[in-house]
Design a protein around this motif. Structure first.
Motif, short mmCIF file in Angstrom:
data_model
loop_
_atom_site.label_atom_id
_atom_site.label_comp_id
_atom_site.label_asym_id
_atom_site.label_seq_id
_atom_site.Cartn_x
_atom_site.Cartn_y
_atom_site.Cartn_z
N GLY A 1 62.33 127.54 19.57
CA GLY A 1 61.50 128.72 19.40
C GLY A 1 62.19 130.06 19.25
N ALA A 2 63.49 130.14 19.45
CA ALA A 2 64.14 131.46 19.47
C ALA A 2 64.76 131.85 18.13
CB ALA A 2 65.21 131.50 20.56
N ALA A 3 64.82 130.94 17.18
CA ALA A 3 65.49 131.22 15.91
C ALA A 3 64.51 131.79 14.89
CB ALA A 3 66.13 129.95 15.36
N HIS A 4 65.04 132.56 13.95
CA HIS A 4 64.22 133.07 12.85
C HIS A 4 63.79 131.92 11.94
CE1 HIS A 4 65.01 137.18 13.95
NE2 HIS A 4 66.32 137.00 13.86
N LYS A 5 62.68 132.13 11.23
CA LYS A 5 62.25 131.16 10.23
C LYS A 5 63.23 131.18 9.05
CE LYS A 5 57.32 131.65 11.24
NZ LYS A 5 56.00 132.00 10.69
N LEU A 6 63.53 130.00 8.54
CA LEU A 6 64.46 129.89 7.42
C LEU A 6 63.83 129.11 6.28
CD1 LEU A 6 67.83 128.95 9.20
CD2 LEU A 6 66.99 131.22 8.62
N THR A 7 64.34 129.32 5.08
CA THR A 7 63.97 128.46 3.97
C THR A 7 64.65 127.11 4.15
OG1 THR A 7 65.87 129.10 2.63
CG2 THR A 7 63.87 130.46 2.43
N ALA A 8 64.25 126.13 3.36
CA ALA A 8 64.88 124.81 3.44
C ALA A 8 66.37 124.91 3.17
CB ALA A 8 64.22 123.86 2.44
N ALA A 9 66.75 125.65 2.13
CA ALA A 9 68.17 125.77 1.77
C ALA A 9 68.97 126.41 2.90
CB ALA A 9 68.33 126.58 0.49
N GLN A 10 68.40 127.42 3.56
CA GLN A 10 69.08 128.06 4.68
C GLN A 10 69.22 127.10 5.86
OE1 GLN A 10 66.35 131.35 5.03
NE2 GLN A 10 67.70 132.77 3.93
N ALA A 11 68.17 126.34 6.14
CA ALA A 11 68.20 125.39 7.26
C ALA A 11 69.24 124.30 7.01
CB ALA A 11 66.82 124.78 7.47
N ILE A 12 69.32 123.83 5.78
CA ILE A 12 70.29 122.77 5.44
C ILE A 12 71.72 123.28 5.56
CG2 ILE A 12 71.17 121.40 3.49
CD1 ILE A 12 68.21 121.01 2.66
N THR A 13 71.96 124.50 5.12
CA THR A 13 73.31 125.07 5.23
C THR A 13 73.70 125.28 6.68
OG1 THR A 13 73.02 126.20 3.11
CG2 THR A 13 74.78 126.99 4.53
N GLN A 14 72.74 125.75 7.49
CA GLN A 14 73.05 126.08 8.88
C GLN A 14 73.19 124.83 9.74
OE1 GLN A 14 71.34 129.75 10.11
NE2 GLN A 14 70.97 129.03 12.19
N GLY A 15 72.40 123.81 9.48
CA GLY A 15 72.53 122.54 10.21
C GLY A 15 71.77 122.53 11.51
N ILE A 16 72.25 123.29 12.50
CA ILE A 16 71.59 123.35 13.81
C ILE A 16 71.17 124.79 14.06
CG2 ILE A 16 73.72 123.78 15.14
CD1 ILE A 16 72.58 121.83 17.28
N ALA A 17 70.06 124.98 14.76
CA ALA A 17 69.56 126.33 15.01
C ALA A 17 70.45 127.06 16.01
CB ALA A 17 68.12 126.26 15.54
N PRO A 18 70.55 128.40 15.91
CA PRO A 18 71.42 129.15 16.82
C PRO A 18 71.00 129.09 18.27
CG PRO A 18 70.14 130.63 15.40
CD PRO A 18 69.95 129.25 14.87
N ASP A 19 69.74 128.74 18.55
CA ASP A 19 69.30 128.60 19.94
C ASP A 19 69.56 127.20 20.49
OD1 ASP A 19 67.41 127.15 18.57
OD2 ASP A 19 65.67 128.31 19.24
N GLY A 20 70.26 126.36 19.70
CA GLY A 20 70.57 125.01 20.14
C GLY A 20 69.54 123.99 19.75
N GLY A 21 68.42 124.44 19.18
CA GLY A 21 67.37 123.52 18.78
C GLY A 21 67.61 122.92 17.40
#
Length: 499
Positions: A7-27
């Motif tokens: 719940g603590a991370a910003h919403k991302l596009t699919a491409a952004q989520a794929i590049t990032q891999g794991i959310a910055p809040d650990g989720g």
């Protein structure tokens, strides 16, 4: 858009989520809404090939990718050069109302190819789409199959570096050879003194090490993942559930709209979770039956609601499932708790601090309604390999054998005779020692050479040795590094300093 299970991370596009891999809040990233496929669209899949089915599913989840981008990614991933069977993921009728979905016709002879031939292409496209200038450092913890599939998929892909950590004594001999002989200028393979959970925990700690992320960013590096914590690894797996169903209709084994069961051997819960998304989208799935080996933490959770990782760890005949911390379960918890990040945070905090958590009766009943579960010992795994070959002439690898036995036990106890698809996750050749032993070949006991064993198994089951496995005999060992689990961050830093 994609949001974090915590719940603590910003919403991302699919491409952004794929590049990032794991959310910055650990989720873990999940789609904000799960798309639906109606009966008309599902019926349209029947006459399509695997590539066309793949594009149809992917466009629902990756709507920031153009149609042409998706078509190019899919064409590069699923083709005759990569897969030895034209159906890509063929389905075989083995017994009455019992089918095997063969996901191991790709370059590494395991189901991870289904996602890891596509992920590098999705990620490469995403890097351009996002205007990303940093080099991506992909960290992988593997219990055997993900590592080789990631190495093969990302080999010499621009702007990526891959580091694979595997348990030193926790993979089969073939799996080890596949990894340590891997060619590619952007790849490193490191054995970890410990089990898979040690490797996986080490990788997660590196991802959550903010100071290390800042340090490597100064040198224009950025961490990402090729494990199924990455949404780009999970979304390709949804495809083969739809494809299997369409093939059963096409072959007139079922009628359109009829319910089916899937039985999935799983340790990290990613493979079966893809089936859950397919069910939520509208695929007529009755039950998703979770099959475990003696590391039966998932069976216990799905039947009691208690997830307790404080238990003995077993090395089994099915090493890709030798896992006690099932990362993808977090996504299921988010969905069954009505998208409650607060509930997920509470459960994950309890798991980290106390080694266990418990879901309430309401959530447990919601889980049990979908996910029957069972587990199989090594002794029963070997007996199943032997029996199925004698009765049906069909050779199972140890992981598929676990699923087969759990399927039979479930049918017997429940009386549920729904057409059942066993998700077959690896070629029997990847685990030839176990398969040969299970088939009670007295002469095989004296075969100590890995490649003689492959040839012997080929004669026995009347199948050719997969080319990539046969070629291992002539390959040079390129990766010999070993580290302690606590030294993994330092290994990563040193590797990037020498780039």
């Amino acid at each position: 858009m994609y949001i974090s299970t915590r719940g603590a991370a910003h919403k991302l596009t699919a491409a952004q989520a794929i590049t990032q891999g794991i959310a910055p809040d650990g989720g873990l990233f999940v789609p904000e809404t799960i798309p639906a496929i109606d009966n008309e669209a599902l019926a349209g899949f029947v006459q399509l090939g695997y590539q066309e089915r793949a594009v149809a599913i992917l466009r629902l989840f990756l709507d920031d990718y153009s149609e042409k981008e998706l078509q190019n990614c899919v064409a590069g991933a699923y083709n005759a050069e990569k897969f030895s069977n034209g159906a890509i993921a063929p389905i075989t009728k083995v017994a009455d109302n019992l089918f095997a979905l063969e996901l191991w016709h790709g370059p590494t002879s395991a189901f991870k190819d289904m996602a890891l031939q596509l992920l590098p292409r999705l990620m490469s496209c995403a890097l351009k789409k996002n205007g990303e200038s940093n080099e991506i450092v992909i960290l992988v913890a593997t219990s055997g199959d993900t590592g080789k599939a990631a190495l093969e998929g990302f080999k010499d892909v621009d702007q990526t570096n891959v580091m694979v950590f595997y348990p030193e004594d926790g993979v089969s001999r073939i799996q080890r050879l596949q990894m340590i002989t891997q060619e590619g200028s952007n790849l490193k393979v490191i054995a970890v003194k410990g089990n898979f959970d040690d490797a996986q925990t080490g990788v997660k700690r590196i991802f959550n090490d903010k100071a290390l992320a800042i340090e490597i960013a100064r040198n224009n590096f950025k961490f990402s993942s090729a494990n199924s914590i990455n949404w780009g690894r999970l979304v390709p797996q949804i495809i083969y559930y739809f494809s299997a169903y369409a093939d059963l209709v096409k072959n007139k084994d079922i009628t359109m709209g009829a319910a089916v069961n899937f039985v999935v051997p799983t340790g990290n819960f990613g493979n079966i979770l893809a089936g859950y998304y397919a069910k939520r989208m509208g695929l007529p799935i009755n039950k998703l039956i979770c099959a475990s080996n003696s590391n039966n933490v998932l069976t216990d959770f799905l039947t009691t609601g208690i997830y307790d990782r404080k238990r003995q760890f077993y090395k089994t005949y099915s090493p890709s499932m030798d896992i006690l911390i099932s990362s993808n379960l977090e996504r299921l918890l988010y969905h069954i708790s009505d998208n409650s990040a607060a509930a997920v945070n509470q459960w994950m905090s309890e798991l980290n601090n106390m080694g266990e958590y418990r879901v309430d009766e309401k959530h447990l009943q919601a889980i049990k309604e979908i996910f029957p579960a069972g587990y199989v010992t090594d002794e029963d795994t070997a007996a199943t390999i032997s029996r199925v070959f004698k009765e049906h002439g069909y050779a199972l690898d140890p992981h598929t054998a676990v699923a087969w036995q759990v399927a039979e036990t479930y049918r017997l106890r429940s009386g549920d005779q729904t057409p059942t698809i066993i998700v077959s996750t690896a070629s029997p050749f990847k685990f030839n020692e176990t398969v040969l032993s299970a088939l009670n070949q007295t002469e095989s006991a004296n075969i100590t050479d890995e490649f003689a064993a492959l040839r012997h198994l080929a004669k026995l089951i009347n199948r050719p040795v997969p080319t990539a496995l046969a070629e291992l005999e002539q390959k040079t060992v390129r990766h010999t590094a070993v580290c302690n689990k606590q030294d993994m961050p330092e290994v990563v830093k040193q590797a990037l300093q020498t780039k």
